[in-house]
Design a protein around this motif. Sequence first.
Motif, PDB file in Angstrom:
ATOM      1  N   ALA A 147       0.835  -1.205   0.000  1.00 19.34           N
ATOM      2  CA  ALA A 147       0.000   0.000   0.000  1.00 19.34           C
ATOM      3  C   ALA A 147       0.867   1.250   0.000  1.00 19.34           C
ATOM      4  O   ALA A 147       1.789   1.388   0.793  1.00 19.34           O
ATOM      5  N   PHE A 148       0.519   2.161  -0.872  1.00 20.56           N
ATOM      6  CA  PHE A 148       1.305   3.389  -0.996  1.00 20.56           C
ATOM      7  C   PHE A 148       0.503   4.628  -0.625  1.00 20.56           C
ATOM      8  O   PHE A 148       0.974   5.490   0.106  1.00 20.56           O
ATOM      9  N   VAL A 149      -0.701   4.732  -1.138  1.00 19.22           N
ATOM     10  CA  VAL A 149      -1.437   5.982  -1.006  1.00 19.22           C
ATOM     11  C   VAL A 149      -1.743   6.321   0.450  1.00 19.22           C
ATOM     12  O   VAL A 149      -1.439   7.416   0.916  1.00 19.22           O
ATOM     13  N   TRP A 150      -2.338   5.374   1.148  1.00 20.80           N
ATOM     14  CA  TRP A 150      -2.741   5.702   2.511  1.00 20.80           C
ATOM     15  C   TRP A 150      -1.555   6.012   3.420  1.00 20.80           C
ATOM     16  O   TRP A 150      -1.557   7.013   4.120  1.00 20.80           O
ATOM     17  N   PRO A 151      -0.502   5.168   3.426  1.00 17.71           N
ATOM     18  CA  PRO A 151       0.644   5.517   4.273  1.00 17.71           C
ATOM     19  C   PRO A 151       1.245   6.862   3.880  1.00 17.71           C
ATOM     20  O   PRO A 151       1.685   7.621   4.752  1.00 17.71           O
ATOM     21  N   LEU A 152       1.259   7.181   2.594  1.00 19.60           N
ATOM     22  CA  LEU A 152       1.821   8.467   2.185  1.00 19.60           C
ATOM     23  C   LEU A 152       1.032   9.615   2.791  1.00 19.60           C
ATOM     24  O   LEU A 152       1.601  10.591   3.283  1.00 19.60           O
ATOM     25  N   LEU A 153      -0.278   9.488   2.783  1.00 17.70           N
ATOM     26  CA  LEU A 153      -1.100  10.582   3.287  1.00 17.70           C
ATOM     27  C   LEU A 153      -0.994  10.728   4.796  1.00 17.70           C
ATOM     28  O   LEU A 153      -1.005  11.820   5.327  1.00 17.70           O
ATOM     29  N   ILE A 154      -0.939   9.590   5.478  1.00 23.18           N
ATOM     30  CA  ILE A 154      -1.014   9.630   6.932  1.00 23.18           C
ATOM     31  C   ILE A 154       0.304  10.035   7.571  1.00 23.18           C
ATOM     32  O   ILE A 154       0.329  10.623   8.629  1.00 23.18           O
ATOM     33  N   THR A 155       1.416   9.690   6.928  1.00 21.93           N
ATOM     34  CA  THR A 155       2.699   9.941   7.577  1.00 21.93           C
ATOM     35  C   THR A 155       3.391  11.130   6.943  1.00 21.93           C
ATOM     36  O   THR A 155       3.375  11.313   5.738  1.00 21.93           O
ATOM     37  N   SER A 156       4.005  11.939   7.791  1.00 22.13           N
ATOM     38  CA  SER A 156       4.800  13.029   7.252  1.00 22.13           C
ATOM     39  C   SER A 156       6.249  12.903   7.673  1.00 22.13           C
ATOM     40  O   SER A 156       7.025  13.809   7.475  1.00 22.13           O
ATOM     41  N   GLN A 157       6.592  11.814   8.287  1.00 24.06           N
ATOM     42  CA  GLN A 157       7.987  11.695   8.701  1.00 24.06           C
ATOM     43  C   GLN A 157       8.499  10.310   8.377  1.00 24.06           C
ATOM     44  O   GLN A 157       7.758   9.341   8.420  1.00 24.06           O
ATOM     45  N   ASP A 158       9.762  10.239   8.127  1.00 25.86           N
ATOM     46  CA  ASP A 158      10.390   8.968   7.795  1.00 25.86           C
ATOM     47  C   ASP A 158      10.237   7.937   8.901  1.00 25.86           C
ATOM     48  O   ASP A 158      10.228   6.739   8.643  1.00 25.86           O
TER      49      ASP A 158
END
Lengths: 314, 291, 500
Positions: B224-235
Amino acid sequence: MSSVIVRPDAAPELPPRARPLPRVLFRPVARHHLWGYVFLAPMLLLLLTFKLVPMVQAFRLSLTSYDLLTPPRFVGFDNYIGLMSDTRFIKSVGVTLYYTFGTCVPIWFISLGLALIFNMALPGRNYLRLAYFLPTIVPIVVFGMIWKFLFHPYGLLNVGIESVGLPPVDWLTSSAAVIPGFILSSEWRFAPYFMVVYLAGLQNIPQELKEAASIDGANARQRFWYIVLPLLRPTILLVVVVSVIMASKAFTNVLVISGGGPNGASTVIGLYIYQQAFQFFKMGVASAASMLLLLGIMLLTLFQMWIFRDAQPE
Amino acid sequence: MALHRGYLNRAALASPGAAVRFALSSAGYLLLVLGAGVMLIPIFWMVSTSLKPLNEIFSLPVQWWPAEPRWENYANAWNRFPFGRYFTNSIIVSLAVTIINVLLSGFAGFALAKYRFFGKNVLFIAILATLMLPIEVLMVPTFLIVKELNWLNTYQGLIIPAAADAFGVFLMRQTIIHVPDSLLEAARIDGASEVRIYFQIVLPLLWPAVLTLALFVWRETWDAFVWPLLITSQDALRTVPIGLQRFSEENVTNHNEVMAMSFVAMLPLAILFFIFQRAFIQGIAGTGIKE
Amino acid sequence: MRLSRRSLLSIAGTSAVALAVAACSSPPPTAPAKPAEPAKPAEASKPAEAAKPAAPAAAPAATAAPPAAAAAAPTTAPASKPAESNPAGGDMRATWEAELPKGPVEVVFWHGTDATTNKLYTETFIADYKKLRPNYTIKEEVVPSLDQKVLVALATDTAPDMFTLNAGTIQTFMAKKALSPVPAAAWGAANIDEMLSKHYLPNVMKILMTDGNLYGIPNQMNANSLMINVRMFKEAGLDPEKDFPKTWEDVAKLNKVLTKREGSRLTQKGFEFLWARPDQVSSGLQLLIRQSGGEILKDGVTPLFNSEAGVKGMAIFRDVAVDPKVTQTSPTSPVQDFAMEQNAMHQMGPNAGTFTEFVNPKMKGNYIWKPLPQMDPAKPLTIITAFNLVVNGKISEEKQKVAHDFITFMGMQPEVWLKGTGQLTPLQSLKTSPTAKEIMPFIDVAINDLLIAQPSTRTEFAGQLDTVLQAASERVVYEKMDPKQSLDQAVEEFNQAIKK
């Protein structure tokens, strides 16, 4: 009173009843069914919060003009009416139908065939199955790169085609070839996926039934047709419904590999929605298109369930 | 081993044309192996590309194996972005989502398959409907809900919404249909509670489906790419797919390194599948039910 | 494999309860976008006027200001001298600095995945800025799929304080008033026009302006020049210094000489426009149409691209195309074909050299830069593309000020940009800077192309325009449709696409 249960491992041991059930409790038919709610509740709650409620919001958004940068503005059903006369949208519906059924129908049969084959004991079965399974777990990022390379005019696909004497295909630049190309890539990726689903379903069919049948003289074809297939109907329904849903929503592969071209020939609804939402700043229109997609898939699904209606529980 | 003998026995069982069929099936077997090879060609290209320098990756005609394999691409790729962190997060998230989803899907599938209650069919359709909307239009509303819960940039924000997936419910329902009602009735009459019936009678019959579902949920979450990208702003919280995407920069993509890391990313799933396969065989042995 | 029933039950029970609690703690979901504070952008655009009343009051302080300004000027960057700009602007700058927030401020900065700029931000700019302004913290994040994530973040009030946008998308953002205007005082000017005439090359910043306000500071601005592969030219018997194409017709002619095949397989091309993304195809076509004297849109809404000039541009676009499908370029690797020496020529901005050499080290020293070909050499024209640093218009005024301060700090150091990333920032100082010439010997070519540049098409419907023009080009090149017919169809499609 209990039916004969023949199982290799022991049946669960239940304590003998100390006294007969009171009369008033003897309505187990009605009472225990309430447990249905209990078992359903946790997942239902999750789906409600994170799927159904957003879906209602999405519907409300479809009645607005919304560019994500300024608050939504109510426009009633204008978006829907606009979609009906939008040639790009209508074209994308056709493309989606083509892609969906072009991908799904072969998958229903290929996956079943592979599952049946791999259900038999074959030498090296585990390794072969793994080989077939790998395409499903290639990360989507790389899947796009791989197939772009395969679709290159001098890429592997055309090399293979030319080696049997056929002319090379303009995979990504000919409107006639682009969807078949995507179908091919999706078969590669998802036939193994549904093969595993079928395999799981096949495990529900007791070996003894098949063996009893062959002892009674049934050959392989009869065993398949009269025993395996009927018992497999619930799984077939699952595969049919889920494959159609997945194919109808597909867009990442198209975005990465062809960008929707040439001239919109591979713009499926999923891509149309993405473009409207994030490139044209029209989230309202995107939501309306999604609602129409939902309606279409729902009708298809209900139709499929009606066809398989005798595979339903009571 | 026993199964292998069984295969041969079956061939012996139906006598006429057994020899023919065996020969055909050998040809069939060969075809199967060839088919596996064809399926693997793109993956093989992926691996060989991961070992090439950038100016060889897209060379045509295809160079099947690089002249000088650059094994260091793997180390470079790993070190370029915090993949240790990404893999750890991916494992945590995938494990949690898998456990939650499989558990809850089992319950829900059981309810839909073996109980009769008011609104059951409507609820089932509603549950199926959650599969039918594309994520783009759900992103903003779902994000707002998660924001309201204060789950942005948290593990629970990554995990709980991802566990809300109806595919498992459907799979479990279709599988549990096969469990004979009489089995459940008998247990009820013997006084077992519903929960006990589920865990002691139904669940053991479901292992192939449970494992299949676990595999699929893991795969879905892992990729999964989209949801984790949206939810996280830090490495610190990001997962592997986001890391893979970072190789694609605006002006140049380190294709070889992406392939390297993608191959590494595939390994856990491949291993899981390989292990679970054996359980399928045990499943066969365990599900015979005669009445 | 058998967990005890009890433990399973307790897990199930706990998770159910936990979920129930979590669900109960969430209030009913809110409406999608809360109305943001509309007052803020208006306030933020006042610094210019606010500076004037403050100026008389600051007059006594002004004498003290120049030393303060000099002391505050960034001392670490090699060639940045904000004080070198018009000394009269010194008191503007002083006012700006005086009005900066005193307490600690944190600014969240999202940017794309480009590794060289990422390195420049973290290792140079942010580190140096921290020394200059110890109270302020710049929190930067690398964000893949930046555009998408920024949009969702803006819609949900979780947006960063500053981020990057390309010039096409900026039009839409400006139209929707989502950005904070650049304060002239930060650049030591009384108003934007003064600021631009003092610091920037003329005309190039128009695409980033609306209603007299400037909304972005470019970290990269390109008018695209032509790269030429020396070896391939020489092999074909051409002299790269003399025989480079001056017009697109020259390009088409050179294509015939430079295009090679082995059997039916194309092994080499002269030139190809980029076809990997809609905006690439669209900007190639728009260039030719504009160079032919045509316009693309009127007032950003009415299509004009099917005019005679448009048809002429499309025809040349088709003639120049060799075989777009034979390509290894992708949206995230636009230099691939040139770097791999499949294409002898390529049009791109100055940083293309860096990436070409990264992909294929053998290309080092094997290419030169020449001016972009024209339709009519008497009326030369190029089109600007730019990537810009912008500030979110809906954040607190404090954060806006700090964000603008940081952006100004970076914007005033063109040589650092050039050295670190090969990116051209359109500052006047680059024209005469010897350091710049050392870093990038062909910088004159790039700057000249910038000087004759026109703004790219102004419209808030850039997405639709690009999609429509790409489809039109594909019809002409792949399906051999007549250019006029294809452009007429594109007009209809565009009108339909912007209708809703």
